[in-house]
Motif scaffolding. Structure first.
Motif, PDB file in Angstrom:
ATOM      1  N   PHE A 105       0.769  -1.152   0.079  1.00 14.20           N
ATOM      2  CA  PHE A 105      -0.161  -0.062  -0.017  1.00 14.20           C
ATOM      3  C   PHE A 105       0.917   1.293   0.105  1.00 14.20           C
ATOM      4  O   PHE A 105       0.517   2.373  -0.276  1.00 14.20           O
ATOM      5  CB  PHE A 105      -0.989   0.107   1.199  1.00 14.20           C
ATOM      6  N   THR A 106       2.356   1.040   0.455  1.00 15.04           N
ATOM      7  CA  THR A 106       3.073   2.193   0.489  1.00 15.04           C
ATOM      8  C   THR A 106       3.269   2.463  -1.084  1.00 15.04           C
ATOM      9  O   THR A 106       3.233   3.587  -1.634  1.00 15.04           O
ATOM     10  CB  THR A 106       4.419   2.100   1.076  1.00 15.04           C
ATOM     11  N   ASP A 127      -0.017   3.935  -2.899  1.00 21.93           N
ATOM     12  CA  ASP A 127       0.082   5.408  -2.507  1.00 21.93           C
ATOM     13  C   ASP A 127       1.109   6.333  -3.389  1.00 21.93           C
ATOM     14  O   ASP A 127       0.598   7.348  -3.754  1.00 21.93           O
ATOM     15  CB  ASP A 127       0.312   5.646  -0.994  1.00 21.93           C
ATOM     16  N   ARG A 128       2.142   5.733  -3.651  1.00 20.55           N
ATOM     17  CA  ARG A 128       2.980   6.501  -4.432  1.00 20.55           C
ATOM     18  C   ARG A 128       2.530   6.564  -6.067  1.00 20.55           C
ATOM     19  O   ARG A 128       2.784   7.590  -6.646  1.00 20.55           O
ATOM     20  CB  ARG A 128       4.482   5.865  -4.269  1.00 20.55           C
ATOM     21  N   GLU A 175      -0.523   6.472  -6.995  1.00 19.39           N
ATOM     22  CA  GLU A 175      -1.577   7.290  -6.643  1.00 19.39           C
ATOM     23  C   GLU A 175      -1.357   8.759  -6.845  1.00 19.39           C
ATOM     24  O   GLU A 175      -1.908   9.399  -7.739  1.00 19.39           O
ATOM     25  CB  GLU A 175      -2.599   6.906  -5.620  1.00 19.39           C
ATOM     26  N   PHE A 179      -8.988   4.321  -4.848  1.00 17.22           N
ATOM     27  CA  PHE A 179      -8.044   5.347  -5.419  1.00 17.22           C
ATOM     28  C   PHE A 179      -8.347   5.983  -6.770  1.00 17.22           C
ATOM     29  O   PHE A 179      -8.384   5.194  -7.576  1.00 17.22           O
ATOM     30  CB  PHE A 179      -6.611   4.351  -5.796  1.00 17.22           C
TER      31      PHE A 179
END
Length: 328
Positions: free
Chosen positions: A195-196, A199-200, A202, A248
């Motif tokens: 998920f890191t 997130d990047r 996204e 997302f």
């Protein structure tokens, strides 16, 4: 870390080139030619999906035929059983993909994987590493395909390679590290890493439409197969459940845009994807029950996020049964 999932390396690493000269990872003698090479794939497998996508984008359907395995994989090997959209082995009529591996390399004791690029002239497996098959399809067959389309252009290669490495470690293989972790610590670490990375991505897609440059490149088509499977299988089956892909906004709209590129939708078989994951991993899903949902809206105008209504379920596209197997 104890309990961490470790992926094995591909074993066949020869290279098809336009003139048969040696490639980056193998010997020579594999010259590009129409109908010499055969591609073995699973619609369920994200690694095989990459090769199907590039084959379509480059217009190679008429010169590189395919065989599609049954989506449910027994422990030992992919098989060529009867299933809507599967084709059987169109080269030799073999029962399993393991039979092909043993024929080429008697005593082979590694994993029997897809995709497989097979040379019908030399009767051998050229390559079973998807990232390398994608590169071959991108340029080696330009005499018969779309020479105007380069998914790995020279000015962008360094950035594409960097993005590929991040996407592979964090997302492509990341979902497997989450799903197949066998300790809580390994699961937690893999979950956070996945998920890191999402997130990047996204954030990156909030600034630009594609991962590298202003049009889709190899980097996008390596990420897409994982994203298209996320809500249908990885979110629930692999416990990647911090949030769905549709939550997302940028990644969701991006996935829709790529799905709607001409020819791509026909490479996506949600019925094969769900049958494989939920039916091939008894330790994760002992009953083998395949969920009916979720409703997926890849056909809607790109960029619409969570909360859409009146979705056109992609399951209907993937689950339709044809009177004869479809070729892409």
């Amino acid at each position: 870390m104890q309990g961490e999932y470790i992926r094995t390396e591909s074993r066949f690493r020869h290279w098809v080139t336009a003139d048969g000269a040696p490639g980056p990872t193998g010997d020579g003698g594999f010259a590009a030619a129409p109908n010499r090479y055969h591609l073995y794939v699973s619609y369920a497998c994200p690694w095989a999906h990459r090769t199907l996508i590039v084959r379509v984008l480059k217009g190679l359907q008429d010169i590189i035929p395919i065989s599609v395995v049954h989506p449910i994989m027994p422990p030992d090997s992919w098989t060529f059983g009867d299933y809507p959209g599967s084709t059987g082995d169109r080269v030799q009529g073999l029962a399993t993909l393991a039979d092909l591996y043993q024929q080429v390399a008697p005593g082979f004791d590694g994993l029997v994987t897809v995709p497989v690029l097979y040379d019908t002239e030399r009767r051998t497996i050229v390559n079973n590493e998807s990232s390398e098959i994608v590169r071959m399809f991108n340029r080696a067959f330009d005499a018969w395909g779309r020479a105007d389309l380069d998914l790995y252009p020279e000015p962008l290669r360094e950035e594409i390679d960097a993005v590929n490495a991040e996407v592979y470690e964090g997302v492509n293989n990341g979902v497997y590290r989450v799903g197949f972790a066998t300790t809580q610590a390994a699961y937690d670490a893999a979950y956070d890493r996945l998920f890191t990375a999402l997130d990047r991505l996204e954030a990156r897609l909030g600034k630009q439409p594609y991962l590298v440059g202003d049009r889709p490149t190899e980097a996008d088509w390596r990420l897409f197969p994982t994203l298209i499977r996320f809500d249908a299988v990885y979110y629930s089956h692999f416990k990647c459940n911090r949030q769905r892909l549709i939550d997302f906004p940028n990644l969701w709209g991006y996935t829709q845009r790529l799905y709607q590129v001409p020819g791509i939708a026909d490479t996506v078989r949600i019925d094969h994807i769900k049958a494989h994951y939920y039916g091939s991993h008894p330790t994760l899903n002992p009953t083998g029950i395949i969920p009916k949902g979720p409703a997926l809206s890849f056909d809607l105008p790109a960029g619409r996020g969570a909360g859409v209504t009146g979705v056109k379920m992609t399951q209907e596209r993937g689950a339709r049964t044809d009177p004869a197997p479809r070729d892409l």
